[in-house]
Motif scaffolding. Structure first.
Motif, PDB file in Angstrom:
ATOM      1  N   TYR A  90       0.862  -1.195   0.000  1.00 24.06           N
ATOM      2  CA  TYR A  90       0.000   0.000   0.000  1.00 24.06           C
ATOM      3  C   TYR A  90       0.897   1.244   0.000  1.00 24.06           C
ATOM      4  N   TYR A  91       0.591   2.187  -0.884  1.00 19.93           N
ATOM      5  CA  TYR A  91       1.359   3.432  -0.992  1.00 19.93           C
ATOM      6  C   TYR A  91       0.391   4.621  -0.909  1.00 19.93           C
ATOM      7  N   LYS A  92       0.870   5.723  -0.285  1.00 17.02           N
ATOM      8  CA  LYS A  92       0.076   6.952  -0.250  1.00 17.02           C
ATOM      9  C   LYS A  92       1.011   8.139  -0.139  1.00 17.02           C
ATOM     10  N   VAL A  93       0.795   9.178  -0.937  1.00 17.96           N
ATOM     11  CA  VAL A  93       1.572  10.410  -0.872  1.00 17.96           C
ATOM     12  C   VAL A  93       0.628  11.574  -1.171  1.00 17.96           C
ATOM     13  N   GLY A  94       0.793  12.648  -0.425  1.00 20.39           N
ATOM     14  CA  GLY A  94      -0.100  13.780  -0.640  1.00 20.39           C
ATOM     15  C   GLY A  94       0.277  14.965   0.222  1.00 20.39           C
ATOM     16  N   GLY A  95      -0.564  15.962   0.275  1.00 19.52           N
ATOM     17  CA  GLY A  95      -0.308  17.167   1.052  1.00 19.52           C
ATOM     18  C   GLY A  95      -1.596  17.793   1.535  1.00 19.52           C
ATOM     19  N   GLU A  96      -1.473  18.669   2.540  1.00 21.02           N
ATOM     20  CA  GLU A  96      -2.629  19.363   3.082  1.00 21.02           C
ATOM     21  C   GLU A  96      -2.226  20.757   3.527  1.00 21.02           C
ATOM     22  N   ALA A  97      -3.201  21.637   3.586  1.00 21.58           N
ATOM     23  CA  ALA A  97      -2.954  23.021   4.005  1.00 21.58           C
ATOM     24  C   ALA A  97      -4.120  23.490   4.861  1.00 21.58           C
ATOM     25  N   TYR A  98      -3.786  24.379   5.832  1.00 21.18           N
ATOM     26  CA  TYR A  98      -4.821  24.945   6.693  1.00 21.18           C
ATOM     27  C   TYR A  98      -4.498  26.418   6.919  1.00 21.18           C
ATOM     28  N   PHE A  99      -5.501  27.262   6.720  1.00 22.01           N
ATOM     29  CA  PHE A  99      -5.335  28.701   6.926  1.00 22.01           C
ATOM     30  C   PHE A  99      -6.345  29.173   7.966  1.00 22.01           C
ATOM     31  N   ASN A 100      -5.791  29.688   9.067  1.00 24.02           N
ATOM     32  CA  ASN A 100      -6.652  30.114  10.160  1.00 24.02           C
ATOM     33  C   ASN A 100      -7.356  31.429   9.808  1.00 24.02           C
ATOM     34  N   ILE A 101      -8.663  31.446  10.002  1.00 26.60           N
ATOM     35  CA  ILE A 101      -9.452  32.667   9.793  1.00 26.60           C
ATOM     36  C   ILE A 101      -9.734  33.354  11.126  1.00 26.60           C
ATOM     37  N   TYR A 102     -10.129  32.556  12.114  1.00 26.87           N
ATOM     38  CA  TYR A 102     -10.458  33.131  13.424  1.00 26.87           C
ATOM     39  C   TYR A 102     -10.234  32.075  14.488  1.00 26.87           C
ATOM     40  N   ASN A 103      -9.539  32.457  15.564  1.00 31.06           N
ATOM     41  CA  ASN A 103      -9.340  31.543  16.693  1.00 31.06           C
ATOM     42  C   ASN A 103      -9.413  32.300  18.016  1.00 31.06           C
ATOM     43  N   GLY A 104     -10.358  33.226  18.085  1.00 25.33           N
ATOM     44  CA  GLY A 104     -10.478  34.019  19.304  1.00 25.33           C
ATOM     45  C   GLY A 104      -9.437  35.108  19.405  1.00 25.33           C
ATOM     46  N   ASN A 105      -8.832  35.501  18.278  1.00 23.09           N
ATOM     47  CA  ASN A 105      -7.812  36.566  18.236  1.00 23.09           C
ATOM     48  C   ASN A 105      -6.527  36.149  18.957  1.00 23.09           C
ATOM     49  N   LYS A 106      -6.315  34.847  19.121  1.00 25.85           N
ATOM     50  CA  LYS A 106      -5.138  34.373  19.859  1.00 25.85           C
ATOM     51  C   LYS A 106      -3.834  34.726  19.150  1.00 25.85           C
ATOM     52  N   THR A 107      -3.830  34.636  17.835  1.00 23.77           N
ATOM     53  CA  THR A 107      -2.596  34.947  17.095  1.00 23.77           C
ATOM     54  C   THR A 107      -2.211  36.404  17.267  1.00 23.77           C
ATOM     55  N   THR A 108      -3.188  37.303  17.151  1.00 21.06           N
ATOM     56  CA  THR A 108      -2.913  38.731  17.334  1.00 21.06           C
ATOM     57  C   THR A 108      -2.437  39.008  18.747  1.00 21.06           C
ATOM     58  N   LEU A 109      -3.061  38.376  19.727  1.00 19.96           N
ATOM     59  CA  LEU A 109      -2.660  38.571  21.124  1.00 19.96           C
ATOM     60  C   LEU A 109      -1.232  38.065  21.356  1.00 19.96           C
ATOM     61  N   GLU A 110      -0.886  36.944  20.723  1.00 16.00           N
ATOM     62  CA  GLU A 110       0.471  36.407  20.882  1.00 16.00           C
ATOM     63  C   GLU A 110       1.503  37.345  20.261  1.00 16.00           C
ATOM     64  N   ILE A 111       1.149  37.949  19.120  1.00 18.20           N
ATOM     65  CA  ILE A 111       2.058  38.908  18.491  1.00 18.20           C
ATOM     66  C   ILE A 111       2.253  40.127  19.397  1.00 18.20           C
ATOM     67  N   LYS A 112       1.147  40.631  19.969  1.00 21.92           N
ATOM     68  CA  LYS A 112       1.249  41.777  20.887  1.00 21.92           C
ATOM     69  C   LYS A 112       2.065  41.423  22.119  1.00 21.92           C
ATOM     70  N   LYS A 113       1.912  40.198  22.599  1.00 18.13           N
ATOM     71  CA  LYS A 113       2.669  39.756  23.761  1.00 18.13           C
ATOM     72  C   LYS A 113       4.167  39.728  23.467  1.00 18.13           C
ATOM     73  N   GLU A 114       4.536  39.153  22.324  1.00 21.60           N
ATOM     74  CA  GLU A 114       5.957  39.099  21.961  1.00 21.60           C
ATOM     75  C   GLU A 114       6.508  40.500  21.699  1.00 21.60           C
ATOM     76  N   ALA A 115       5.681  41.386  21.121  1.00 14.69           N
ATOM     77  CA  ALA A 115       6.125  42.762  20.892  1.00 14.69           C
ATOM     78  C   ALA A 115       6.362  43.470  22.218  1.00 14.69           C
ATOM     79  N   THR A 116       5.493  43.211  23.196  1.00 11.95           N
ATOM     80  CA  THR A 116       5.664  43.812  24.527  1.00 11.95           C
ATOM     81  C   THR A 116       6.913  43.275  25.212  1.00 11.95           C
ATOM     82  N   GLU A 117       7.150  41.966  25.090  1.00 10.96           N
ATOM     83  CA  GLU A 117       8.359  41.387  25.688  1.00 10.96           C
ATOM     84  C   GLU A 117       9.614  41.927  25.008  1.00 10.96           C
ATOM     85  N   HIS A 118       9.509  42.164  23.703  1.00 14.60           N
ATOM     86  CA  HIS A 118      10.651  42.769  23.001  1.00 14.60           C
ATOM     87  C   HIS A 118      10.914  44.186  23.513  1.00 14.60           C
TER      88      HIS A 118
END
Length: 427
Positions: A90-118
């Motif tokens: 049995y053989y299988k090869v392929g790929g997948e992609a995921y693009f986040n649209i909304y996750n409670g603004n966690k990504t933006t908050l993490e960026i602000k957090k790292e900017a503040t720590e910087h």
């Protein structure tokens, strides 16, 4: 210029540096500052990594498997099964992609957090630079004071030698006692011993300063001895307090820590939020065993669409986390206010000590004038046989001591001024 006896390893010419040049070299070569700069670079990379989370996730995967025989129990598990023919590779090869649209603004908050720590890392670096510059200034001024002391002692020794020669001449003529010569000789010997101590003080302070700025520790640093003279800087307490509110590094660091706690609370609240994103995947497989009828051939299959999820359990899992984050934020807000109180206290103390140091300079200058006049009077009376040699030697000692006190007062005033500049974040 400060000149001293060379140490065993002093083979290089003295290095003449101003205090500004000392600060420049310290910023480039000091190890504490170098470590703080690396922390800033690390926080900058962490900020870039947080921003990269906005990019889609893309994965490629492949698989190879050996498929076992497939028994079919048509008459039950206790009867011999029929063997269904399968392809064992049995053989299988392929790929997948995921693009986040909304996750409670966690990504933006993490960026602000790292900017503040910087930003906090930047302020911590500035604080380290300020502390190193202040320590270098104290060491440099201590070296300048020792060099100035050496100049004063050298002049005093020359004066004492002339005075001793005069006393010896008077003793030969029977005008004064031999004990006067002995006392004057003893005082001169003590002054020469003091010169040796000063040389050692200069060598020690020079090595300490050289290590601090990353220079060759065997090089004698020759400071600017004009710093031992008065140079008052005007400014009101309100001006310094206003400067501290805008530039004090400790206050800005505390401000950043408070902002971090606010972001942490928002991140905890974001746990009770849906997650929505776009996905796409495509793969080639062999053989085709996913759909009936099966086929011993390669096939490709792709999917795309929208994924959505909602963490229902977060409603009860997140309750105490949110309370804890609120408590931490409240504690940090109180700590931030306390930091402001401490900064104001330090500004007030540094300002009053600086004014006190300037007053001490005025007193020291008056003492020098009085000691000079006293030495002139005693010198005339002694050589006119109207006072004792002890009075003359005491007057000499007082004259040298008041000069020392004036130099020390000027140095102390500069140290207090630099300390005030450090407190308000201007060093």
């Amino acid at each position: 210029m400060c000149v001293t006896a060379q140490r065993p390893h002093d083979t290089i010419q003295p290095l003449h540096l101003s205090i500004e040049q000392i600060w420049e070299q310290a910023e480039v070569n000091n190890r504490r500052i170098a470590m703080s700069k690396l922390r800033v670079e690390s926080s900058e990379e962490a900020l870039k990594d947080a921003k990269a989370e906005r990019l889609p996730e893309i994965n490629a995967a492949g698989a190879y498997a050996r498929v076992t025989n497939m028994p079919v129990y048509e008459d039950g598990i206790f009867h011999t099964p029929e063997q269904f023919p399968v392809l064992h590779n049995y053989y299988k090869v392929g790929g997948e992609a995921y693009f986040n649209i909304y996750n409670g603004n966690k990504t933006t908050l993490e960026i602000k957090k790292e900017a503040t720590e910087h930003a906090i890392a930047e302020q911590q670096k500035n604080l380290t630079v300020s502390e190193v510059k202040f320590n270098a200034a104290v060491c440099y001024l201590d070296l300048a004071r020792s060099c100035r002391f050496k100049e004063l002692i050298a002049k005093d020794i020359a004066e004492q030698e002339r005075q001793l020669a005069h006393i010896q001449e008077l003793q030969k003529n029977g005008v004064v006692l031999k004990s006067d010569v002995l006392r004057a000789t003893l005082k001169l010997s003590r002054q020469k011993m003091g010169m040796v101590e000063i040389d050692n003080d200069i060598a020690i302070a020079s090595q300490q300063l050289a290590i601090m700025i990353g220079a060759d520790e065997h090089v004698l640093i020759a400071p600017d001895t004009s710093l031992t003279e008065q140079s008052a800087v005007t400014g009101t307490y309100e001006e310094y307090l206003s400067g501290a509110a805008e530039h004090a590094y400790e206050y800005k660091i505390s401000e950043g820590e408070t902002a971090l706690k606010e972001l942490s609370l928002k991140q905890v609240k974001a746990n009770v939020s849906p997650k929505v994103g776009l996905f796409a995947e495509y793969a080639w497989s062999y053989p085709q065993i996913q759909f009936y009828p099966y086929a011993g051939a390669m096939y490709g299959l792709g999917m795309y669409g929208v994924k959505a999820a909602f963490p229902i359990s977060s409603f009860y899992h997140n309750k105490h986390k949110e309370k804890a984050a609120k408590i931490e934020l409240h504690r940090q807000e109180i700590e931030h206010k306390e930091t402001g109180d401490v900064v104001r206290q330090h500004v007030n103390e540094a300002f009053l000590r600086y004014k006190e140091a300037l007053t001490r300079i005025d007193v020291a200058e008056t003492n020098v004038k009085q000691a000079a006049e006293n030495l002139r009077i005693v010198n005339n009376t002694y050589f006119n046989q109207l006072s004792l040699v002890t009075d003359l030697l005491d007057a000499d000692t007082q004259m040298l001591q008041t000069r020392f006190d004036l130099v020390s007062a000027n140095i102390a005033a500069r140290v207090r001024y630099y300390q005030l500049q450090k407190v308000i974040g201007n060093l």
